[in-house]
Scaffold this motif. Structure first.
Motif, mmCIF file in Angstrom:
data_model
loop_
_atom_site.group_PDB
_atom_site.id
_atom_site.type_symbol
_atom_site.label_atom_id
_atom_site.label_comp_id
_atom_site.label_asym_id
_atom_site.label_seq_id
_atom_site.Cartn_x
_atom_site.Cartn_y
_atom_site.Cartn_z
ATOM 1 N N ARG A 29 -4.431 10.015 -3.196
ATOM 2 C CA ARG A 29 -5.965 10.083 -2.884
ATOM 3 C C ARG A 29 -6.161 8.518 -2.653
ATOM 4 N NH1 ARG A 29 -5.629 13.206 -7.972
ATOM 5 N NH2 ARG A 29 -4.208 11.336 -8.351
ATOM 6 N N ILE A 30 -6.523 8.084 -1.579
ATOM 7 C CA ILE A 30 -6.829 6.726 -0.916
ATOM 8 C C ILE A 30 -8.104 6.503 -0.902
ATOM 9 C CG2 ILE A 30 -6.139 5.269 0.755
ATOM 10 C CD1 ILE A 30 -3.814 6.324 -0.799
ATOM 11 N N ALA A 203 -8.634 7.070 -7.334
ATOM 12 C CA ALA A 203 -7.963 6.581 -6.323
ATOM 13 C C ALA A 203 -6.535 6.219 -6.686
ATOM 14 C CB ALA A 203 -8.662 5.397 -5.498
ATOM 15 N N ASP A 204 -5.597 6.738 -6.023
ATOM 16 C CA ASP A 204 -4.124 5.948 -6.439
ATOM 17 C C ASP A 204 -4.183 4.673 -5.791
ATOM 18 O OD1 ASP A 204 -3.032 8.315 -7.531
ATOM 19 O OD2 ASP A 204 -3.451 9.289 -5.629
ATOM 20 N N ALA A 219 -3.676 -0.779 -6.269
ATOM 21 C CA ALA A 219 -4.063 -0.019 -7.198
ATOM 22 C C ALA A 219 -5.541 -0.303 -7.540
ATOM 23 C CB ALA A 219 -3.173 0.199 -8.426
ATOM 24 N N PRO A 220 -6.319 0.829 -8.012
ATOM 25 C CA PRO A 220 -7.649 0.210 -8.164
ATOM 26 C C PRO A 220 -8.017 -0.898 -9.162
ATOM 27 C CG PRO A 220 -7.405 2.627 -8.429
ATOM 28 C CD PRO A 220 -6.276 2.041 -7.937
ATOM 29 N N ALA A 226 -8.514 -8.273 -9.770
ATOM 30 C CA ALA A 226 -7.904 -9.392 -9.042
ATOM 31 C C ALA A 226 -7.533 -9.250 -7.623
ATOM 32 C CB ALA A 226 -6.662 -9.675 -10.011
ATOM 33 N N PRO A 227 -8.558 -9.136 -6.766
ATOM 34 C CA PRO A 227 -8.308 -8.959 -5.403
ATOM 35 C C PRO A 227 -7.648 -10.101 -4.880
ATOM 36 C CG PRO A 227 -10.513 -9.570 -5.730
ATOM 37 C CD PRO A 227 -9.856 -9.337 -6.982
ATOM 38 N N LYS A 228 -6.726 -10.047 -4.015
ATOM 39 C CA LYS A 228 -5.707 -11.185 -3.605
ATOM 40 C C LYS A 228 -6.470 -12.057 -2.489
ATOM 41 C CE LYS A 228 -1.106 -9.300 -5.055
ATOM 42 N NZ LYS A 228 -1.348 -8.073 -4.541
ATOM 43 N N SER A 229 -6.947 -11.433 -1.534
ATOM 44 C CA SER A 229 -7.310 -12.173 -0.342
ATOM 45 C C SER A 229 -8.938 -12.511 -0.629
ATOM 46 C CB SER A 229 -7.262 -11.310 0.811
ATOM 47 O OG SER A 229 -8.506 -10.066 0.562
ATOM 48 N N PRO A 230 -9.209 -13.723 0.009
ATOM 49 C CA PRO A 230 -10.599 -14.203 -0.304
ATOM 50 C C PRO A 230 -11.600 -13.175 0.366
ATOM 51 C CG PRO A 230 -9.084 -16.032 0.868
ATOM 52 C CD PRO A 230 -8.123 -14.576 0.744
#
Ligand code: ADP
Ligand code: MG
Length: 240
Positions: A29-30, A203-204, A219-220, A226-230
């Motif tokens: 599930r995306i 979501a996987d 992963a959600p 902690a999203p990596k990209s600005p």
């Protein structure tokens, strides 16, 4: 189940998708999210060839989407799609909406198509509306009919393009509940949605798009905390 390798697409001079690499395993599930205009709809519409890509390869369950019309037919048989604007046939009853494609495209006998239709209407809790016309249903009910209609074609993959964004808040949950059920039963799903509760629950993987590229995939839990990209951080700051 779905594989994009180096996929690019242009609308005239405008490059809408750039070098998309994207894999969806069977039963995965995306959730796809990202700013408006980032190419989310275009990407998922390429999965059933509602849009054509110009570069790279897209393979769905072993069949490549290329200029062979038979390949396109094979893929479309396996892929169901639900849109933001339900797209039900207004002049047909709910039951007829569910029966028309199986009967006219697949040649399923009417009695069998009706049985399947009633089964899925029951599954989306709307069996009592079988003989109503779409205009007499709420938005949430119409969207559940649209989901049932896609399921009547027995797809292996379900695509959802912002299925709750046209709905009043109180109807969003009834549609998401149906989608969660489907996910729990193991359906392969690609959902464009900004419903972060849904993403966390089912979501996987979350795929974040910006300006026609996949910028981040995680992963959600990792994506939301902690999203990596600005760009993902800025996006989450706006919607959460
Ligand atoms: P999203 O679903 O992320 O909002 P879309 O895939 O709908 O993004 O659109 C991505 C970009 O492509 C947008 O800039 C949009 O204006 C443009 N676009 C979408 N469809 C067409 C089209 N048929 N012709 C030209 N440009 C389009
Ligand atoms: Mg869109």
């Amino acid at each position: 189940m779905i594989q994009f390798s180096g996929v690019s697409k242009w609308y005239g001079d405008f490059q809408v998708l750039t070098d998309i690499d994207f894999t969806v395993g069977r039963g995965e599930r995306i959730v796809v999210c990202g700013p408006s205009g980032s190419g989310k709809s275009t990407m998922i519409r390429c999965i059933n060839r509602l849009e054509e890509h110009q570069k790279g390869r897209i393979v769905v369950d072993g069949t490549e989407l290329d200029h062979n019309a038979r390949h396109v037919d094979v893929v479309r048989r396996e892929v169901g799609m639900v849109f933001q604007q339900f797209n039900l046939f207004p002049h047909l009853t709910v039951l007829q909406n569910l029966m028309i494609a199986p009967v006219q495209i697949r040649g399923v006998p009417k009695r069998e198509a009706e049985e399947t239709a009633r089964y899925f209407l029951d599954r989306v809790h709307i069996a009592h509306k079988a003989d109503d016309y779409p205009a007499n249903l709420s938005g949430g009910q119409q969207q559940r009919v649209a989901i049932a209609r896609a399921l009547c074609m027995k797809p292996k993959v379900m695509l959802f393009d912002e299925p709750t964004s046209a709905l009043d808040p109180e109807m969003i949950k009834e549609v998401l509940d149906v989608m969660v059920k489907l996910a729990e039963e193991g359906m392969t799903m690609v959902c464009v949605t900004h419903e972060m509760g849904f993403a966390r629950t089912v979501a996987d993987r979350v795929v974040f798009m910006d300006a026609g590229r996949i910028v981040e995939e995680a992963a959600p839990e990792a994506f939301f905390s902690a999203p990596k990209s600005p760009r993902a951080r800025a996006f989450l700051g706006q919607i959460m």
